[in-house]
Write a protein that holds these residues in place. Structure first.
Motif, short mmCIF file in Angstrom:
data_model
loop_
_atom_site.label_atom_id
_atom_site.label_comp_id
_atom_site.label_asym_id
_atom_site.label_seq_id
_atom_site.Cartn_x
_atom_site.Cartn_y
_atom_site.Cartn_z
N MET A 109 0.84 -1.21 0.00
CA MET A 109 0.00 0.00 0.00
C MET A 109 0.87 1.25 0.00
SD MET A 109 -3.27 -0.92 0.09
CE MET A 109 -4.29 0.25 0.96
N LEU A 110 1.94 1.23 0.77
CA LEU A 110 2.84 2.39 0.81
C LEU A 110 3.55 2.58 -0.52
CD1 LEU A 110 4.45 1.98 4.36
CD2 LEU A 110 2.78 3.68 3.65
N ARG A 111 3.91 1.46 -1.16
CA ARG A 111 4.63 1.55 -2.43
C ARG A 111 3.74 2.13 -3.52
NH1 ARG A 111 6.32 -3.20 -2.42
NH2 ARG A 111 4.89 -4.21 -3.89
N HIS A 112 2.45 1.85 -3.45
CA HIS A 112 1.54 2.37 -4.46
C HIS A 112 0.99 3.75 -4.08
CE1 HIS A 112 1.41 -1.11 -7.10
NE2 HIS A 112 1.39 -1.89 -6.01
N ARG A 113 1.37 4.25 -2.90
CA ARG A 113 0.97 5.60 -2.47
C ARG A 113 2.22 6.39 -2.14
NH1 ARG A 113 -4.37 7.23 -3.29
NH2 ARG A 113 -5.72 5.42 -3.06
N LYS A 114 3.10 6.48 -3.14
CA LYS A 114 4.42 7.08 -2.88
C LYS A 114 4.31 8.54 -2.41
CE LYS A 114 7.03 4.26 -6.20
NZ LYS A 114 5.90 3.50 -6.77
N GLY A 115 3.41 9.30 -3.01
CA GLY A 115 3.33 10.72 -2.68
C GLY A 115 3.02 10.96 -1.22
N SER A 116 1.92 10.37 -0.74
CA SER A 116 1.55 10.57 0.66
C SER A 116 2.56 9.93 1.61
CB SER A 116 0.16 10.00 0.92
OG SER A 116 0.13 8.60 0.64
N ALA A 117 3.16 8.79 1.18
CA ALA A 117 4.16 8.13 2.03
C ALA A 117 5.39 9.01 2.20
CB ALA A 117 4.54 6.79 1.44
N VAL A 118 5.86 9.60 1.09
CA VAL A 118 7.04 10.47 1.17
C VAL A 118 6.74 11.70 2.02
CG1 VAL A 118 8.55 11.97 -0.18
CG2 VAL A 118 8.04 9.66 -0.99
N ALA A 119 5.56 12.31 1.83
CA ALA A 119 5.20 13.50 2.61
C ALA A 119 5.14 13.17 4.10
CB ALA A 119 3.86 14.06 2.13
N THR A 120 4.52 12.05 4.43
CA THR A 120 4.44 11.65 5.84
C THR A 120 5.82 11.37 6.40
OG1 THR A 120 2.27 10.66 5.41
CG2 THR A 120 3.39 10.00 7.43
N LEU A 121 6.65 10.66 5.63
CA LEU A 121 8.01 10.36 6.08
C LEU A 121 8.81 11.63 6.30
CD1 LEU A 121 10.17 8.20 6.67
CD2 LEU A 121 10.74 8.26 4.23
N LEU A 122 8.64 12.61 5.41
CA LEU A 122 9.38 13.86 5.55
C LEU A 122 9.00 14.59 6.83
CD1 LEU A 122 11.32 15.94 4.30
CD2 LEU A 122 9.35 16.92 3.11
N ALA A 123 7.69 14.71 7.08
CA ALA A 123 7.25 15.39 8.30
C ALA A 123 7.73 14.67 9.55
CB ALA A 123 5.72 15.49 8.32
N LEU A 124 7.64 13.35 9.55
CA LEU A 124 8.09 12.57 10.71
C LEU A 124 9.59 12.70 10.92
CD1 LEU A 124 6.00 9.30 10.28
CD2 LEU A 124 5.96 10.80 12.28
N THR A 125 10.37 12.58 9.83
CA THR A 125 11.83 12.57 9.96
C THR A 125 12.35 13.91 10.46
OG1 THR A 125 12.00 10.97 8.16
CG2 THR A 125 14.00 12.18 8.73
N VAL A 126 11.88 15.00 9.88
CA VAL A 126 12.35 16.32 10.34
C VAL A 126 11.93 16.55 11.79
CG1 VAL A 126 12.24 18.80 9.93
CG2 VAL A 126 12.29 17.23 8.00
N GLY A 127 10.71 16.10 12.13
CA GLY A 127 10.29 16.22 13.53
C GLY A 127 11.18 15.44 14.46
N LEU B 167 9.09 4.01 12.04
CA LEU B 167 10.37 3.35 12.28
C LEU B 167 11.43 3.84 11.30
CD1 LEU B 167 9.25 -0.34 12.99
CD2 LEU B 167 10.16 1.32 14.62
N LEU B 168 11.05 4.00 10.03
CA LEU B 168 12.01 4.50 9.05
C LEU B 168 12.44 5.93 9.39
CD1 LEU B 168 13.55 4.01 6.45
CD2 LEU B 168 11.54 4.77 5.16
N SER B 169 11.48 6.75 9.82
CA SER B 169 11.84 8.13 10.20
C SER B 169 12.75 8.14 11.41
CB SER B 169 10.57 8.93 10.49
OG SER B 169 9.95 8.52 11.70
N ILE B 170 12.56 7.20 12.32
CA ILE B 170 13.43 7.13 13.51
C ILE B 170 14.83 6.69 13.12
CG2 ILE B 170 13.81 5.83 15.63
CD1 ILE B 170 10.69 5.85 15.93
N VAL B 171 14.90 5.69 12.23
CA VAL B 171 16.22 5.22 11.77
C VAL B 171 17.00 6.34 11.10
CG1 VAL B 171 17.36 3.66 10.15
CG2 VAL B 171 15.49 2.82 11.58
#
Length: 835
Positions: free
Chosen positions: A8-26, A319-323
């Motif tokens: 599901m994440l692979r087929h929703r790359k846009g929202s996944a990347v946006a969510t990952l970006l917000a989480l990682t910077v946070g 977890l990816l954002s934490i790593v």
């Protein structure tokens, strides 16, 4: 479930990347801030000065009652407290005591730099050992730290400035620091005879600390208990073991306090900001997947399975954002540390340690916020029947929770209460309350956003139709229909404008008021200052110079308040002729009554404490001595001249140095007294004369330098808010492919679609700027009026242009570019894309 979530994440790359970006910077921000605080808390000062003492008796802090009278709070004494010299003899009578030494400290200026002067007897407590020569025997002999000696050898003579008086001393010997941290950040030492050290010490009958060395084999616990009993009777404190390190006057200790304060003041607000941004981004990402979730429900997926799928997806991203984020936060902290060291905020010797507790806290907080935001966003789709879920995704639901409306109004009421609370506080307390008010207002907007969007769409409808025609009609209809979907975008824009338009300008207002008040209130043309102090004789000599109208001696100190209220800086002056050298802008009372146990206070302190002229104020001096002072005047220029003004007699014997730090001199118009002042400085080595105009310019430079740290943190907060806004607007724009394709299929041209999007953005941006600007103005006015007394805050000429223009550019770029990309897709292809 894990494999399905990954697909599901692979087929929703846009929202996944946006969510990952917000989480990682946070995660990066939280980790960096947490390591700063953890390093400050973990730091333990190594006993250096009193390394050889088993117990040290000192008085470095007082305990005051918190505002709610529920707890006691320890407050460090700015001038450093003292211990009665009589404690030395009393402690010698304690069983098991071998040696008791009273230690005093004075500032000494030598040709090779500054040092701290002590009595030779205190060397038994310290790591200093005689390297060559002998101990001092007479008042004109001294033992020098090797770090200050240079080419000086025992038998040479050196000039030393102590207490404003320069004398020539014969070097009897050189001492070497042989402690656990030789050459640490502590200042070098100079040793006089015990008698001479006591004579030049400004607080007669007192000592800075008393060191106790136990007899061999004596019980440590019993000794500490006996010493503590005597110390409690005298109102002082016992330090044993690692606690002795807290008595070190080191830059490392100051750095520890700075990092802890930095983290506690800004860390909480950074955490709130990250929570807003992450929750908004994840909520929007899940909301845009309602079709997927509804279809899964329609093919017999249970609510529990949908919830687990969402949790798994968010967990993978978290977890990816934490790593990525935790190691990046550690590197970001290294950069911050380097900047703090380069600018002199902390010494290079301060260790940054820990990180494990910070990482654990960041992991827990990130997972909790991410999971909570995802479940809240998907709760209705998960809970209702599958057929209802499929129906609701087709048309935006207009229903909103009454609980949300109620909580929104309650939050708004709380924000209004915080607005009134800022008027009763000052300093960092007012700043903290104002930031809390700002976040409460933004939270109220987020909760009430669906209703705000609908009302704004109705009000803006005629305007949009008049300006953009048919495209404006479509834009108004879209804003009404998508009121719920645009909640996150509105909140992100309001947060960006609110933060950028308020906290960034606070520092500018403080700097401007300091310089303005100093320039307007300084009537003297010259100032004579000294690295240590200027004696009364210097003031008397200046007053005898022909053409001098008045001269005022000034020493800076501090006044402490009880009840959890914040004290402030104080100036102790010789009041004779003060009306000719400084204009404090007295609003009531008179400085002519500043005699004896009296003080003048700033209007801000008077308002905060409910004082008026004639009241008796119970305060503490900088060394912890309680005094009762009569209020004789209230003045307006407290930012430049300090919150309190007292006479020199009030603080006599209660400061680490005697005499004046500077003398303000006013001369008759057209009279040149520079040569005469130069003669006075020649008779007082270590002093210098400058113009007060140059002093004001230097003040502006110093304030700008000290404001760097605040602006760095504010810039990070504003930058992250802007990133969150851009993130949500790009996500919102990219999910409109099906909608735009449908419009084009029924005959709407690309040009009309672009005009419609521009109209929507103009309406949404206008509402965001209006609400965010109002919140920023309310926050800024509240704090500036409380701290500076000014009703109208100062905003730099390009300030609002930058805020409004930057927000407008951000909104346009993050919407127009994604929409342009969608319009390049043929309508027949776009009608079948994912939501």
């Amino acid at each position: 479930m894990l494999k399905l979530a990954a697909k599901m994440l692979r087929h929703r790359k846009g929202s996944a990347v946006a969510t990952l970006l917000a989480l990682t910077v946070g995660v990066v921000l939280l980790t960096s801030m947490g390591i700063l605080v953890e390093s400050g808390l973990r730091f333990e000062a190594v006993p250096q000065r009193y390394a050889a003492a088993d117990v040290v008796v000192a008085y470095r802090e007082i305990t005051v009652t918190s505002p709610n009278d529920q707890e006691k709070v320890a407050v460090q004494l700015p001038e450093g407290g003292t211990v009665p010299a009589s404690m030395v003899e009393r402690l010698r009578q304690v069983p098991g005591v071998a040696t008791v030494v009273g230690d005093t400290s004075v500032t000494a200026i030598l040709p090779n730099g500054a040092a701290t002067g002590h009595g030779w007897g205190s060397t038994v407590l310290t790591p200093y050992r005689l390297a060559t020569g002998a101990e001092p025997k007479g008042d004109k002999e001294v033992a020098l730290d090797e770090r200050l000696a240079g080419s000086v050898v025992p038998g040479d003579e050196v000039p030393i400035l102590v207490g404003g008086t320069a004398s020539v001393y014969r070097v009897s010997g050189l001492v070497r620091d042989a402690g656990p941290r030789p050459g640490s950040d502590a200042s070098p030492a100079v040793f006089f005879t015990d008698e001479h050290a006591a004579a030049v010490y400004p607080r007669q009958g007192q000592v800075d600390a008393v060191g106790v060395i136990a007899e061999p084999g004596a019980s440590s616990a019993a000794l500490v208990a006996d010493v503590r009993e005597l110390a409690t009777e005298a109102g002082v404190k016992v330090h044993a073991g690692t606690e002795r390190g807290q008595l070190e006057q080191s830059a490392d200790l100051a750095a520890s306090a700075l990092l802890i304060n930095l983290g506690t003041v800004f860390g909480g607000f950074v955490g709130l900001l990250v929570m807003f941004a992450v929750a908004g981004t994840i909520g929007l990402a899940v909301r845009h997947r309602r079709r997927d979730l509804a279809l899964l429900r329609a093919v017999a997926a249970t609510p529990g399975q949908i919830a687990r799928l969402i949790l798994t997806e968010v967990g993978l991203l978290s977890l990816l954002s934490i790593v990525i984020g935790v190691p990046s936060g550690w590197f970001a902290t290294r950069w911050v540390r380097g900047e703090l060291v380069d600018r002199g905020f902390i010494p290079n010797t301060f260790p940054f340690s820990g990180g494990a507790l910070t990482a654990a806290a960041v992991v827990g907080a990130t997972m909790a916020v991410a999971v909570g935001a995802a479940l809240i966003a998907a709760r209705r789709t998960v809970l209702i029947r599958p057929t209802e879920a499929l129906g609701e995704i087709a048309v935006e639901s207009s229903r909103n929770s009454k609980i949300r409306l109620f909580v929104g109004f309650v939050t708004l009421a709380g924000a209004i209460y915080l607005t009134t609370l800022t008027t009763t506080q000052k300093g960092t307390a007012a700043l903290g309350t104002a930031l809390g008010m700002l976040f409460a207002l933004v939270l109220a907007v987020a909760l009430l956003a669906p209703w705000i969007n609908r009302v704004a769409a109705r009000l803006l409808g005629p305007v949009l139709r008049a300006v953009w025609g048919d495209s404006g009609y479509l834009a108004a209809a879209n804003l009404r229909a998508n009121a719920q979907g645009m909640v996150t975008v509105l909140t992100a824009l309001v947060l960006t404008v609110g933060l950028g338009g308020s906290i960034w300008f606070l520092q500018d207002n403080l700097e401007r008021q300091s310089v303005t008040q100093n320039r307007a209130g300084m009537l003297a043309q010259h100032t004579m200052s000294s690295a240590t102090s200027l004696p009364e004789t210097a003031l008397a000599e200046i007053r005898e110079i022909p053409g001098v109208v008045a001269a005022t001696g000034v020493r800076n100190t501090s006044i402490l308040l009880g009840g959890g209220k914040e004290g402030g800086g104080a100036q102790a002056i010789d009041p004779d002729g003060v009306e000719h050298t400084m204009d404090l802008q007295v609003r009531s009372g008179s400085l002519a009554d500043l005699r004896g146990p009296a003080m003048a206070v700033s209007a801000l302190q008077a308002d905060s404490n409910g004082w008026k002229v004639g009241d008796q104020a119970e305060v503490w001096l900088g060394d912890g001595t309680p005094v009762t002072l009569r209020i004789v005047a209230i003045y307006g220029r407290g930012i430049a001249f300090g919150d309190f003004t007292v006479t020199k007699d009030v603080i006599a014997g209660h400061t680490a140095s005697a005499g004046y730090e500077r003398i303000l001199v006013r001369s008759e118009p057209g009279t040149d007294i520079t040569t005469a002042l130069a003669d006075v400085t020649d008779r007082h080595p270590g002093s210098a004369v400058t113009s007060t105009a140059g002093l004001t310019s230097q003040l502006a430079n110093d304030l700008a330098f000290s404001a760097w740290l605040n602006k760095l943190l504010m810039g990070i907060m504003i930058g992250y808010a802007a990133l969150a806004a851009a993130n949500t607007m790009v996500m919102a724009a990219l999910t409109r492919g099906r909608e735009l394709a449908s419009l084009r299929m029924v005959g709407v041209t690309r040009k009309q679609v672009k005009r419609m999007v521009h109209a929507e953005q103009s309406g949404l941006l206008g509402v965001s700027l209006l609400i965010g600007g109002s919140i920023a103005a309310l926050t800024l006015v509240s704090v500036v009026r409380t701290i500076t007394g000014q009703s109208v805050p100062y905003v730099p000429p390009l300030g609002w242009v930058s805020i409004v223009g930057g927000t407008t550019l951000l909104a346009l770029l993050t919407t127009v570019l994604p929409i342009a990309r969608l319009l390049r897709v043929p309508p027949i292809a776009g009608i079948g894309v994912k939501e």
